[in-house]
Design a protein around this motif. Structure first.
Motif, PDB file in Angstrom:
ATOM      1  N   GLY A 149       0.948  -1.243   0.130  1.00 35.56           N
ATOM      2  CA  GLY A 149      -0.202  -0.267  -0.025  1.00 35.56           C
ATOM      3  C   GLY A 149       0.923   1.135   0.018  1.00 35.56           C
ATOM      4  N   ASN A 150       1.877   1.188   0.912  1.00 40.17           N
ATOM      5  CA  ASN A 150       2.600   2.434   1.085  1.00 40.17           C
ATOM      6  C   ASN A 150       3.574   2.604  -0.138  1.00 40.17           C
ATOM      7  OD1 ASN A 150       1.721   3.216   3.433  1.00 40.17           O
ATOM      8  ND2 ASN A 150       3.271   2.032   4.801  1.00 40.17           N
ATOM      9  N   SER A 151       4.025   1.597  -0.876  1.00 40.38           N
ATOM     10  CA  SER A 151       4.963   1.711  -1.955  1.00 40.38           C
ATOM     11  C   SER A 151       3.986   2.293  -3.088  1.00 40.38           C
ATOM     12  CB  SER A 151       5.740   0.509  -2.105  1.00 40.38           C
ATOM     13  OG  SER A 151       4.821  -0.209  -2.846  1.00 40.38           O
ATOM     14  N   LEU A 152       2.736   1.868  -3.170  1.00 39.37           N
ATOM     15  CA  LEU A 152       2.127   2.436  -4.261  1.00 39.37           C
ATOM     16  C   LEU A 152       1.823   3.965  -4.031  1.00 39.37           C
ATOM     17  CD1 LEU A 152      -0.729  -0.234  -5.125  1.00 39.37           C
ATOM     18  CD2 LEU A 152       1.241   0.148  -6.264  1.00 39.37           C
ATOM     19  N   LYS A 153       1.547   4.174  -2.992  1.00 36.14           N
ATOM     20  CA  LYS A 153       1.044   5.587  -2.257  1.00 36.14           C
ATOM     21  C   LYS A 153       2.039   6.509  -2.750  1.00 36.14           C
ATOM     22  CE  LYS A 153      -2.177   4.943   1.202  1.00 36.14           C
ATOM     23  NZ  LYS A 153      -2.086   4.316   2.626  1.00 36.14           N
ATOM     24  N   SER A 154       3.325   6.024  -2.595  1.00 39.18           N
ATOM     25  CA  SER A 154       4.545   6.923  -2.719  1.00 39.18           C
ATOM     26  C   SER A 154       4.857   7.224  -4.357  1.00 39.18           C
ATOM     27  CB  SER A 154       5.906   6.208  -2.029  1.00 39.18           C
ATOM     28  OG  SER A 154       6.159   5.176  -2.627  1.00 39.18           O
ATOM     29  N   ILE A 155       4.106   6.566  -5.324  1.00 39.59           N
ATOM     30  CA  ILE A 155       4.435   6.731  -6.728  1.00 39.59           C
ATOM     31  C   ILE A 155       4.009   7.995  -7.129  1.00 39.59           C
ATOM     32  CG2 ILE A 155       4.143   6.103  -9.004  1.00 39.59           C
ATOM     33  CD1 ILE A 155       3.773   3.331  -7.823  1.00 39.59           C
ATOM     34  N   ASN A 156       4.755   9.001  -7.727  1.00 38.48           N
ATOM     35  CA  ASN A 156       4.402  10.210  -8.065  1.00 38.48           C
ATOM     36  C   ASN A 156       4.077  10.004  -9.803  1.00 38.48           C
ATOM     37  OD1 ASN A 156       3.958  12.692  -9.115  1.00 38.48           O
ATOM     38  ND2 ASN A 156       5.689  13.610  -7.966  1.00 38.48           N
ATOM     39  N   PRO A 157       2.968   9.910 -10.100  1.00 36.89           N
ATOM     40  CA  PRO A 157       2.682   9.527 -11.603  1.00 36.89           C
ATOM     41  C   PRO A 157       3.431  10.474 -12.443  1.00 36.89           C
ATOM     42  CG  PRO A 157       1.002  10.382 -10.605  1.00 36.89           C
ATOM     43  CD  PRO A 157       1.636  10.307  -9.180  1.00 36.89           C
TER      44      PRO A 157
ATOM     45  N   THR B  60       8.234  11.579 -13.698  1.00 41.55           N
ATOM     46  CA  THR B  60       9.051  11.160 -14.613  1.00 41.55           C
ATOM     47  C   THR B  60       8.674  11.998 -15.941  1.00 41.55           C
ATOM     48  OG1 THR B  60       7.430   9.237 -15.157  1.00 41.55           O
ATOM     49  CG2 THR B  60       9.694   8.665 -13.812  1.00 41.55           C
ATOM     50  N   LEU B  61       7.718  12.615 -15.988  1.00 37.79           N
ATOM     51  CA  LEU B  61       7.425  13.431 -17.044  1.00 37.79           C
ATOM     52  C   LEU B  61       7.733  14.771 -17.016  1.00 37.79           C
ATOM     53  CD1 LEU B  61       3.461  12.703 -17.434  1.00 37.79           C
ATOM     54  CD2 LEU B  61       5.472  11.860 -18.964  1.00 37.79           C
ATOM     55  N   THR B  62       8.706  15.146 -18.214  1.00 37.10           N
ATOM     56  CA  THR B  62       8.984  16.573 -18.158  1.00 37.10           C
ATOM     57  C   THR B  62       7.883  17.529 -19.183  1.00 37.10           C
ATOM     58  OG1 THR B  62      10.005  16.265 -20.092  1.00 37.10           O
ATOM     59  CG2 THR B  62      11.398  15.739 -18.184  1.00 37.10           C
TER      60      THR B  62
ATOM     61  N   LYS C  13      -0.097   5.957 -20.244  1.00 40.62           N
ATOM     62  CA  LYS C  13       0.322   4.582 -20.629  1.00 40.62           C
ATOM     63  C   LYS C  13       1.487   4.149 -19.623  1.00 40.62           C
ATOM     64  CE  LYS C  13      -2.980   3.069 -23.974  1.00 40.62           C
ATOM     65  NZ  LYS C  13      -3.120   2.885 -25.469  1.00 40.62           N
ATOM     66  N   PRO C  14       2.733   4.681 -20.470  1.00 38.61           N
ATOM     67  CA  PRO C  14       3.822   4.278 -19.464  1.00 38.61           C
ATOM     68  C   PRO C  14       3.926   4.556 -17.860  1.00 38.61           C
ATOM     69  CG  PRO C  14       4.027   6.099 -21.201  1.00 38.61           C
ATOM     70  CD  PRO C  14       2.503   5.805 -21.211  1.00 38.61           C
ATOM     71  N   GLN C  15       2.945   5.616 -17.700  1.00 46.09           N
ATOM     72  CA  GLN C  15       3.008   5.840 -16.236  1.00 46.09           C
ATOM     73  C   GLN C  15       2.244   4.829 -15.463  1.00 46.09           C
ATOM     74  OE1 GLN C  15       5.120   8.217 -17.185  1.00 46.09           O
ATOM     75  NE2 GLN C  15       4.626   9.010 -15.058  1.00 46.09           N
ATOM     76  N   ILE C  16       1.231   4.006 -16.006  1.00 49.99           N
ATOM     77  CA  ILE C  16       0.644   2.828 -15.291  1.00 49.99           C
ATOM     78  C   ILE C  16       1.517   1.950 -14.988  1.00 49.99           C
ATOM     79  CG2 ILE C  16      -1.054   1.192 -15.633  1.00 49.99           C
ATOM     80  CD1 ILE C  16      -2.783   3.386 -16.874  1.00 49.99           C
ATOM     81  N   LYS C  17       2.684   1.754 -15.875  1.00 50.22           N
ATOM     82  CA  LYS C  17       3.761   0.866 -15.751  1.00 50.22           C
ATOM     83  C   LYS C  17       4.621   1.012 -14.324  1.00 50.22           C
ATOM     84  CE  LYS C  17       5.893  -2.339 -18.488  1.00 50.22           C
ATOM     85  NZ  LYS C  17       6.486  -2.906 -20.092  1.00 50.22           N
ATOM     86  N   LEU C  18       4.582   2.157 -13.890  1.00 48.27           N
ATOM     87  CA  LEU C  18       5.269   2.491 -12.686  1.00 48.27           C
ATOM     88  C   LEU C  18       4.553   1.513 -11.385  1.00 48.27           C
ATOM     89  CD1 LEU C  18       5.213   6.294 -12.424  1.00 48.27           C
ATOM     90  CD2 LEU C  18       7.107   4.775 -13.169  1.00 48.27           C
ATOM     91  N   LEU C  19       3.523   0.877 -11.711  1.00 50.44           N
ATOM     92  CA  LEU C  19       2.738   0.119 -10.763  1.00 50.44           C
ATOM     93  C   LEU C  19       3.286  -1.227 -10.793  1.00 50.44           C
ATOM     94  CD1 LEU C  19      -1.006   1.268 -11.363  1.00 50.44           C
ATOM     95  CD2 LEU C  19       0.582   1.831  -9.380  1.00 50.44           C
ATOM     96  N   LEU C  20       4.113  -1.570 -11.706  1.00 55.80           N
ATOM     97  CA  LEU C  20       4.436  -2.858 -12.088  1.00 55.80           C
ATOM     98  C   LEU C  20       5.455  -3.452 -10.736  1.00 55.80           C
ATOM     99  CD1 LEU C  20       4.265  -5.581 -13.427  1.00 55.80           C
ATOM    100  CD2 LEU C  20       6.090  -4.698 -15.120  1.00 55.80           C
TER     101      LEU C  20
END
Ligand code: GDP
Ligand code: MG
Length: 780
Positions: A423-431, A434-436, A466-473
């Motif tokens: 849960g925490n590791s998901l929460k800590s993702i800033n979607p 990585t996007l400039t 789409k690539p951002q969702i991959k951050l959840l993997l």
């Protein structure tokens, strides 16, 4: 059963058993001889034991208590053979030579030939080496020659008590091993004296009395109170002393010695008949060897014959001859012991039953003793296997009987992985981290093609999210791994004490379950991967929780408006202060350094403001907004403004403002840089691009939040289904199919060496207990 000889094997067997078990169930009485000096105490003991080994003589001879522990050994006891004679010491030389001749003096394994030689020698030559003495003060040294024992007692007495009539309370401990004795403890005590002689202190009488009392006061001590017949019984010191500790005369046997030395014409008939002094156990008259006999080296056997003759021929004692003499005394003692044993036996039997129960239980914990048949082994394997599988399942379910209180484990740990770690590791993702801004702008440009789009660039959003969702993997796979590792740990802790005895079976069980887990890891991981792929496959902008472009834009616009207002206010304030300062100081040099801090006076409610705004003329901004949303833009500002982005960054900044307005100027800038890095990067964005980028960013955050929530929900379910529950359900079948094969039984049930030994020991103990129980049953 009445005679001592009959009782010896039985009682000794019982004693062996109980000693083995670390208890003295029979608690046989200790026999102590008391009496005045030279009354014949040592002589009696010696005759009872049947060996000449005690220092005897006129004057004070016994000057230290002698605790004589008789140990019965069977004639073929391994004790007799398991001994390599030490070559030093004062043993009879002849005996040592014999031993060497038989091949026992050397430190080598005796051969069968040695045994035969030795046995034939022992029985033919009569030079039996199965009786010996050992002193506590000279451990490991066997005294086969009883003359040596006597010399050793004399030396040891002198060593501690001095050479000159001194007395010491420190006992000499002597153990006699022989097949011909009852395992009993006898105590020879210094004689009671009145007058100090030699080195003896003035209170010698008191000292000796105390010393004697120390031994005879114990209730399990049978007192042989010796009185010489040539001294009036009224003056018997031994009876006086015995009475002090045995008031009712229940455990005192009166022994009248030196009947042969009575004045002619007198006899001790009245005493022996119990008419003079009351003792429940009565009096026994004996005739020991005289000093002359000792000098003539009269043997115990001869002495006994002589004693018997004396009573049979004596005119006064002839009628009671059968109740006189050392043999009768021995019989009497025998009876006392027998009665004592009879009294003790019911308790002993009960105790033995308990011990049998315990031993059987212990044996059962070693997996029983019968693994020999195919059926038994199969049953045992199945039983151990089932227990292992049950433990595995119950650890996962948290129903395990021994719940760890030190750390989370099993099922609880798995839930902790889901809820906290994952849960925490998901929460800590800033979607959007990585996007400039360039990425976003490029995406927008590419998606619109040659013509600029009129409305929100949906295609660009799709492309970017789409690539951002991959951050959840990664966190999802990590979650799978953690649960897998926990299951591995559980599987390693599923053993039972019973299983520990079969290390091979244990390691096989662990191996099979580990294989099963490993096997499931792949499918679970790939399912998780496809789950993320599925979410990337179609971006559902119709999702009810998805922020609409209009809402997002309204919120942005509102933010900007606020920003502009704030900037304006700050500007005014700045100006005002400047004027004040100018007025006050009348000079202009240091104004610029103060101004940023003055900003903090303004109240700000949202942090969505962009720094660039301050540089921009507000005129152009108004016109741009008009262009994008039309004149009525202010009406579109919704109450449902708080966007996902707002949730993330605003509270922090606001919080800071409330608590320390001074932070405004600097801290706000920093936080905005971190969370909204897109905006700062490209100063040369057009107004429209800037707005579009922000819009896209917010939409990404919103959509990502939706997917994140779903993933947080779905991954644990998937892991439970594909890994945890699967293994839980499969473990039993898998174990049976892999290990329940007759060809493997032997190998699997290969026992741990120490366990096999322990069990053998337990088995032997159990047998002895049962044997003892039978013996007792016979006596009772
Ligand atoms: P303790 O001091 O009580 O141990 O007595 P001992 O056993 O050493 O005996 C003292 C002396 O009395 C020894 O010389 C024995 O031979 C002698 N003695 C003991 N009992 C008898 C007995 O019944 N008859 C005769 N004649 N002498 C005995
Ligand atoms: Mg003595």
């Amino acid at each position: 059963m009445a005679s001592l000889e009959d009782l010896i094997p039985t009682v000794n067997k019982l004693q062996d058993v109980t000693y083995d078990a670390g208890i003295d169930a029979l608690d046989l009485p200790v026999l102590a001889v008391i009496g005045s000096q030279s009354s014949g105490k040592s002589s009696i003991l010696e005759t009872l034991v049947g060996k000449d080994f005690l220092p005897r003589g006129t004057g004070i001879v016994t000057r230290r208590p002698l605790v004589l522990q008789l140990n019965n050994i069977s004639a073929d006891s391994p004790l007799i053979y398991d001994y390599n004679e030490p070559s030093s010491g004062s043993q009879g030389l002849g005996e040592i030579e014999n031993a060497n001749e038989a091949g026992y003096g050397e430190a080598r394994e005796p051969t069968l030939e040695d045994h035969l030689k030795r046995n034939s020698k022992m029985y033919k030559g009569g030079n039996v080496k199965n009786q010996w003495g050992e002193f506590l003060h000279a451990p490991g040294r066997r005294f086969y020659d009883f003359d040596d024992i006597r010399r050793e007692i004399e030396n040891e007495t002198a060593r501690i008590a001095g050479k000159n009539k001194g007395i010491s309370r420190i006992p000499i401990n002597l153990k006699i091993y022989s097949p011909h004795v009852l395992s009993l403890t006898l105590i020879d005590l210094p004689g009671i004296t009145k007058v100090p002689i030699g080195e003896q202190p003035a209170d010698i009488e008191k000292q000796i009395r105390n010393l004697i009392l120390e031994y005879v006061a114990k209730p399990n001590c049978i007192i042989l109170a010796v009185s010489p017949a040539n001294v009036d019984l009224v003056n018997s010191e031994s009876l006086k002393l015995a009475r002090e500790v045995d008031t009712h005369g229940r455990r005192t046997i009166g022994v009248v010695t030196k009947l042969d030395l009575m004045d002619s014409g007198t006899n001790a008939l009245d005493i022996l008949a119990g008419k003079v002094y009351p003792l429940k156990m009565g009096f026994v008259g004996v005739v020991n060897r005289s000093q002359q006999d000792i000098q003539d080296q009269k043997t115990v056997e001869d002495a006994l014959v002589h004693e018997e003759e004396f009573f049979n021929k004596h005119p006064a004692y002839r009628s009671i001859a059968s109740r006189c003499g050392t043999r009768f005394l021995a019989k009497k003692l025998n009876q006392v012991l027998l009665n004592h044993i009879r009294e003790k036996l019911p308790d002993t039997k009960a105790r033995l039953n308990t011990l049998i129960g315990q031993a059987e239980q212990e044996l059962a914990s070693y997996g029983g003793f019968n693994n020999s048949t195919k059926e038994n082994r199969a049953g045992l394997i199945l039983q151990l296997m089932n227990k292992f599988a049950t433990n595995f399942v119950s650890s996962i379910e948290g129903t395990s009987s021994d719940i760890n209180t030190k750390e989370l484990c099993g099922g609880a740990r798995i839930y902790y992985i889901y809820n906290n770690i994952f849960g925490n590791s998901l929460k800590s993702i800033n979607p959007t981290s990585t996007l400039t801004v360039t990425d976003i702008r490029t995406a927008i440009r590419n998606s619109t093609g040659p013509r600029p789009s009129l409305f929100v660039p949906e295609l660009a959003f799709d492309l970017l999210v789409k690539p951002q969702i991959k951050l959840l993997l990664d966190p999802s796979q990590r979650c799978v791994e953690l649960v897998y590792e926990e299951l591995m740990k559980i599987c390693h802790n599923c053993g039972t004490p019973a299983l520990a005895r079969y290390p091979r079976l244990q390691s096989k069980l662990i191996e099979v379950v580990s294989d099963l887990l490993r096997e499931r890891l792949g499918p679970t991981r790939s399912y998780v991967e496809s789950l993320i792929d599925i979410h990337r496959a179609f971006i559902n902008t119709n999702h009810p929780n998805f922020l609409s472009a209009t809402e997002a834009m309204a919120s942005i616009v509102e933010g900007r408006k606020q920003k502009i207002q704030n900037a304006k206010k700050a500007e005014e304030l700045k100006k005002k202060r400047q004027e004040e300062l100018d007025r006050a100081a009348g000079m202009n040099e240091n104004n610029s350094s103060i101004s940023p801090r003055i900003d903090s006076d303004s109240t700000v409610t949202t942090s969505d403001s962009e720094n660039e705004d301050e540089k921009d003329p507000k005129q152009s901004k108004d016109s741009f907004l008009n262009y994008f949303f039309g004149k009525d833009q202010q009406q579109t500002k919704g109450e449902q403004l708080p966007s996902l982005n707002g949730k993330k960054s605003t509270p922090n900044v606001e919080h800071m403002f409330q608590h320390n307005p001074d932070f405004l100027a600097i801290e706000t800038l920093q936080i905005q840089e971190e969370t909204e890095s897109i905006e700062d990067e490209h100063p040369e964005l057009t107004e429209r691009e800037e707005l579009e980028c922000e819009l896209i960013r917010r939409l990404i955050v919103s959509y990502f939040g939706i997917v994140r929530e779903m993933i947080q929900d779905q991954i644990p379910k998937a892991v439970m289904c594909l890994l945890v529950n699967f293994c839980k359900e499969e473990v039993q079948n898998r174990l049976v199919s892999k290990l329940y094969k007759e060809s493997l039984f032997d190998d699997l049930l290969m026992e741990d060496h120490t366990v096999a030994q322990d069990r053998a020991k337990c088995l032997k103990l159990l047998e002895t207990y049962k044997q003892a129980s039978v013996i007792i049953g016979d006596i009772l």
